[in-house]
Each structure stands twice: as C-alpha cells, then as structure tokens.
Design an enzyme around this catalytic site. Structure first.
Site, short mmCIF file in Angstrom:
data_model
loop_
_atom_site.label_atom_id
_atom_site.label_comp_id
_atom_site.label_asym_id
_atom_site.label_seq_id
_atom_site.Cartn_x
_atom_site.Cartn_y
_atom_site.Cartn_z
N ALA A 17 0.80 -1.21 0.00
CA ALA A 17 0.00 0.00 0.00
C ALA A 17 0.84 1.27 0.00
O ALA A 17 0.35 2.34 -0.37
CB ALA A 17 -0.93 0.00 1.21
N SER A 19 4.52 1.07 -0.90
CA SER A 19 5.67 0.93 -1.80
C SER A 19 5.55 -0.38 -2.57
O SER A 19 4.81 -1.28 -2.18
CB SER A 19 6.99 0.97 -1.03
OG SER A 19 7.13 -0.18 -0.20
N ARG A 21 8.12 -3.29 -4.82
CA ARG A 21 9.51 -3.69 -5.03
C ARG A 21 9.53 -4.91 -5.94
O ARG A 21 8.54 -5.63 -6.07
CB ARG A 21 10.23 -4.01 -3.72
CG ARG A 21 9.68 -5.17 -2.93
CD ARG A 21 8.68 -4.73 -1.91
NE ARG A 21 8.19 -5.82 -1.10
CZ ARG A 21 8.80 -6.27 -0.01
NH1 ARG A 21 9.95 -5.75 0.36
NH2 ARG A 21 8.28 -7.24 0.70
N HIS A 241 -2.81 -12.41 -4.04
CA HIS A 241 -3.06 -11.60 -2.85
C HIS A 241 -1.82 -11.73 -1.97
O HIS A 241 -1.40 -12.84 -1.63
CB HIS A 241 -4.30 -12.10 -2.11
CG HIS A 241 -4.64 -11.26 -0.92
ND1 HIS A 241 -5.44 -11.70 0.10
CD2 HIS A 241 -4.29 -9.99 -0.58
CE1 HIS A 241 -5.57 -10.75 1.02
NE2 HIS A 241 -4.88 -9.71 0.62
N ASP A 242 -1.22 -10.60 -1.59
CA ASP A 242 0.06 -10.68 -0.89
C ASP A 242 -0.04 -11.47 0.40
O ASP A 242 0.92 -12.15 0.79
CB ASP A 242 0.63 -9.28 -0.64
CG ASP A 242 -0.32 -8.31 0.03
OD1 ASP A 242 -1.41 -8.72 0.46
OD2 ASP A 242 0.02 -7.11 0.11
N THR A 243 -1.20 -11.44 1.05
CA THR A 243 -1.34 -12.25 2.27
C THR A 243 -1.32 -13.73 1.95
O THR A 243 -0.75 -14.53 2.70
CB THR A 243 -2.64 -11.89 3.01
OG1 THR A 243 -2.67 -10.49 3.25
CG2 THR A 243 -2.74 -12.62 4.34
N THR A 265 1.08 -2.89 6.94
CA THR A 265 0.07 -1.85 7.12
C THR A 265 -1.16 -2.44 7.82
O THR A 265 -1.78 -1.81 8.67
CB THR A 265 -0.32 -1.25 5.77
OG1 THR A 265 0.83 -0.66 5.17
CG2 THR A 265 -1.39 -0.19 5.93
N ASN A 302 -9.01 -9.22 9.81
CA ASN A 302 -8.22 -8.05 9.44
C ASN A 302 -8.14 -7.09 10.61
O ASN A 302 -9.17 -6.74 11.19
CB ASN A 302 -8.87 -7.33 8.25
CG ASN A 302 -8.60 -8.05 6.94
OD1 ASN A 302 -7.57 -7.85 6.32
ND2 ASN A 302 -9.54 -8.88 6.53
N GLY A 408 6.78 -7.34 7.83
CA GLY A 408 7.60 -6.27 8.37
C GLY A 408 7.61 -6.20 9.88
O GLY A 408 8.60 -5.79 10.49
#
Length: 489
Positions: A17, A19, A21, A241-243, A265, A302, A408
């Site tokens: 959300a 950045s 990469r 989906h990144d999750t 985030t 969430n 993160g």
C-alpha cells in the site's frame, strides 16, 4: 548476483500500500535467497472527487524493477502479488477506464446497507465467507453503479491481473485474490454469478479464474523492449493476494498446529483450514474465509496493523523509530489500549489525536509522550492479535500450539514479544519478506525447482531463512483485564 550452480532465478513483483519492489529469488536444492532489485514508492493521488492509485507510476516502477532484476541474472519467470480488492475497469477495446480507486476512498460509505437490503448480511456471509469491510470489491462495484465509467466497462481486473495484462496481453483473475472480492463461492471456488446479478453487477465483467502455478503468458515485445530482457520470459500465476503469498511462506514444520499473523500496514491474524467456517457466530466475530494455496482456507481477521504506528510517525515528521521503540519498551505496559480494528482509525491523518480521543472515551489515561503513544499502539496490536487467535480457535475448533509472525512486523522485537505475551504462546518471528518468498516459491514449484507439497515449500523457508523465537513471559490476567477495558470479557 552469482548464477549459482543448480539454482534458477525468479522475479517477484510485490506491491504494497505504500511501496512496491521487485525481488529476485534464487531457488535450488536447499537454497532460497532473496535480493532486492528495485524499490519504488506507491503514492495515492487525491483528485477533487476521489482518492486514486497512480497505476501508471506503479506500472513504470514494475518495468524499472524488471530491468534491474534482469541486470542481476537471467530470469526463469516473473510473478506479481499485491494488496486485495482494488481493481481497474477495461472498455471494449481493453483500455483502462481511469485510475483505479483507492480502497480508503469514501465513496463506499453507506453502500453496505444498500447491499444488505437486497442480500441480507447473514446470507451474504453464508454465500461468500468474507467479513464485512466497507471497501470490499462488491461494495465498490455497487458504489460505481450508474456512473459513466462502469456503464462503459466490459471487464474488471484486480491490480495484479491488470499489470499482468499490460505485460503479457492475457487476461484472467487469480483465485486467492478473487476470493477477497466477496463475489466468490468458497466451496465451489468459482464466481457467484447469481449473487452478482441480484446486486445489479454483470457477471460477464469477471475474467476467467486462474490458479497459482498456472502460466499467465509471456512478456510482450513492448515489455521486453522496456525492460531490456531477452525473451521469451514467462509470467507465472502466483498467490497474487500478498497475504496468500505470505501465508504460503510461513515456516511451519510438518504436523505443526500453528496460527499466523501477517504484519504490515494491516495485521492478518488467523489459521489455515481445509474448509471455510460459514457460521453466524463466525460472521458476528467478523472473520473472513479467504482462499489460499493448494485448496486451503485463510481463516482470519483483518486488524488495522502497523498503519496506526506509520500514521503516528508521519504526523510526527518521521522521527527516529529505534529511539521511540526503546522509549516504548520502558513505558508502563498496558496503561492504555485502543481497539485496533476500530473504523475510526481507517482514514489517514491526525492519528495521535485519534488514539488520545479513543483512550479518553474509554476512561483510560491519555498518552502524554510519543513513546507512550507508541507503547499504546503496540500493546493494542498485541491485544488484537490475541483476541483474533483466541476467537479463531474457538470458532473453528482448531487449537494451536505456536504463533508465526511474518512480514515487516517481525523486525519489531517489542511487538513480537508483546504478541507472544498476549497470546501466551511461543512465537516465531520471520521471515520479514514472506510475501515475496511465497511469490518466488510458487513460481519455482511450477518450474520444477522445489518439492511439490506446501509442506515442502515451508520446510525450505524454515531451513534457509533467519527466524527469531520468543517465549511468553506470563501474566495472562493483565491482558484479560485490558480486554475488559474495551468492553470485552
């Protein structure tokens, strides 16, 4: 990067959300290594009428990243993952009809009530298993009804699928991400066309579903020219989906009963199940049943996540985080906590004031220093993690023995220790780059460079990535008392 005998390289485009990469993963027998090739900002743009993503800047960042990755090593494949729910609309010629809306835009306010008037909330949950969130794709599409843009649309593509289309010219929608739209039947794992029609959404908007590991075309000549890569270069469908990618890279050992928390985030806290939990109790607890790799279900809640801390830091003009965390560690524990899932924290801006207001409203001391505010945020996140994992076990009848915290937040030792304390369970932190690793692993498996099972993928992560172990320090009653302050038993 060295080519490394017996290994091949995969490019993971991982969009968050704030950045994006491009990571290069090298995979081979007993080898899993990531290198960051390129990082670029993801800055939303507020126009007079709405908040949008700058999708063209994101696409340019992807091209730059693939160019940088190609300078490191020849690429066997490329995969793309991103955040969920947001999408682009294509016209009859396949052209994008405007910049995609940002999920934090306010256009969906009040839309859920309109939807529930046609399909009651309980029925909607029983059909889709997806928790209520005002920005779910279903509500976004209903909010767009009657607009010139939606009237002209011939197809909707989620963000990773839109970028894949621009790179390859092929269209499809990956299943794990599609499941977040609230328009997928989690039992049949197909689009729920009848539900869409009842809500005035044309089912023909939806692209055919793709599954992780399936081919997604090859880079077009234009993309090859922009990136300097030598074709053919295939794109492989990953858990987009990144999750879903992050959960695929949880370093759980065979037979381990684990919960996971994917941190960034957002915090996504829950369990991996074989079947969805579609009960009314699950709906009332606001759990979601998103689809995962290899026919699994990501049963999770969430939570607002490190967004609260990120917004505080932005409001304070980005002070030294290490110093703030040191001060937070010395601050009085559980002096004040807030509900980290409260919609009051969803919008950007003025976060320290909103945290102070929430503390005052519940009769708790208002944090007087930045360190105390950070401690309030981290205690509150740990408390929300505890509540989610306890609720998930109860609602699914699926006990766990260990918590895996990836993403993160695994770098934040204080958050990890507080979460272990709150859950009263051992916690394993890492890997921090779980989404990119999951992306790479699905590609590598599709191209024959890993074992075939999900356990094989996770074992490779556990054997190769740095992990840190935390043990709970007792005092579970203190966390129960903090829960009661928020009106929970």
């Amino acid at each position: 990067m060295s080519t490394g005998a017996g290994t091949r390289a995969y490019a993971a485009v991982d969009l968050g959300a704030s950045s994006g990469r491009v990571m290069v993963g090298r995979v081979g027998p007993g080898t899993l290594h990531l290198t960051e090739a390129h990082r670029f900002p993801n800055r939303p743009v507020r126009l007079p009428h709405a908040l949008h993503w700058d999708i063209l800047a994101l696409y340019a960042g992807v091209l730059d990243g693939l160019r940088a990755a190609g300078r490191l090593t020849p690429l066997t494949s490329i995969g793309i993952d991103s955040w969920a729910v947001d999408h682009g609309l294509l016209d009859a010629d396949g052209a994008l009809l405007g910049n995609p809306f940002h999920y934090r835009d306010t256009r969906t306010e009040g839309v859920a009530e309109r939807v529930w008037a046609t399909v009651p909330a309980a029925e909607l949950y029983a059909r889709t298993g997806i928790q209520y969130a005002p920005f779910n794709t279903l509500y976004q599409l209903v909010a767009a009804q009657g607009t010139a843009q939606l009237d002209a649309a011939q197809q909707v593509l989620l963000i990773p699928d839109l970028l894949t289309y621009w790179l390859t010219g092929t269209r499809g929608t990956e299943l794990t991400n599609a499941s977040t739209t609230q328009l997928i039947d989690p039992n049949t794992r197909t689009w729920d066309g009848e539900l869409a029609r009842r809500l005035g959404i044309d089912p023909n908007l939806f692209a055919p579903l793709r599954h992780p590991g399936e081919p997604a075309g090859h880079l077009l000549p234009t993309a090859l020219a922009e990136t300097g890569l030598t074709g053919p270069v295939p794109l492989t469908t990953v858990a987009s989906h990144d999750t879903a990618s992050a959960v695929a890279a949880v370093p759980a050992r065979a037979g381990e009963r684990f919960a996971y928390i994917c941190t960034g985030t957002w915090s996504l806290a829950g369990l991996e199940l074989d079947t969805p939990v579609l009960t009314e109790a699950s709906r009332r607890a606001n759990f979601t049943n998103e689809l995962g790799l290899d026919s699994t279900v990501r049963y999770l809640r969430n939570i607002m996540g490190l967004w609260l801390l990120q917004e505080c830091l932005r409001d304070w003009n980005e002070p030294d985080l290490t110093q703030l965390l040191s001060g937070a560690a010395e601050s009085e524990p559980l002096r004040s906590v807030v509900d980290a899932s409260d919609p009051a924290f969803l919008a950007p801006g003025d976060m320290p004031h909103r945290i102070a207001t929430a503390c005052h409203a519940t009769g708790q001391p208002v944090p007087q220093t930045r360190a105390a505010t950070v401690r309030c945020v981290l205690d509150s996140l740990a408390l929300a993690h505890r509540r989610a994992i306890l609720d998930a076990q109860r609602l699914s009848n699926h006990p766990v023995d260990v918590v895996h915290l990836v993403g993160g937040g695994a770098r934040n030792a204080l958050l990890c220790q507080l979460t272990s304390d709150a859950c009263d369970l051992p916690l394993i932190a890492g890997p921090t780059e779980a989404a990119a690793l999951g992306n790479v692993l699905v590609q590598a498996r599709a191209h024959g460079d890993t074992g075939a099972s999900l356990t094989d993928l996770r074992t490779l992560v556990a054997d190769t990535q740095p992990l840190k172990h935390y043990e709970p320090r007792g005092a579970p009653e203190a966390w129960r008392r903090a829960e009661r302050r928020l009106g929970r038993a």
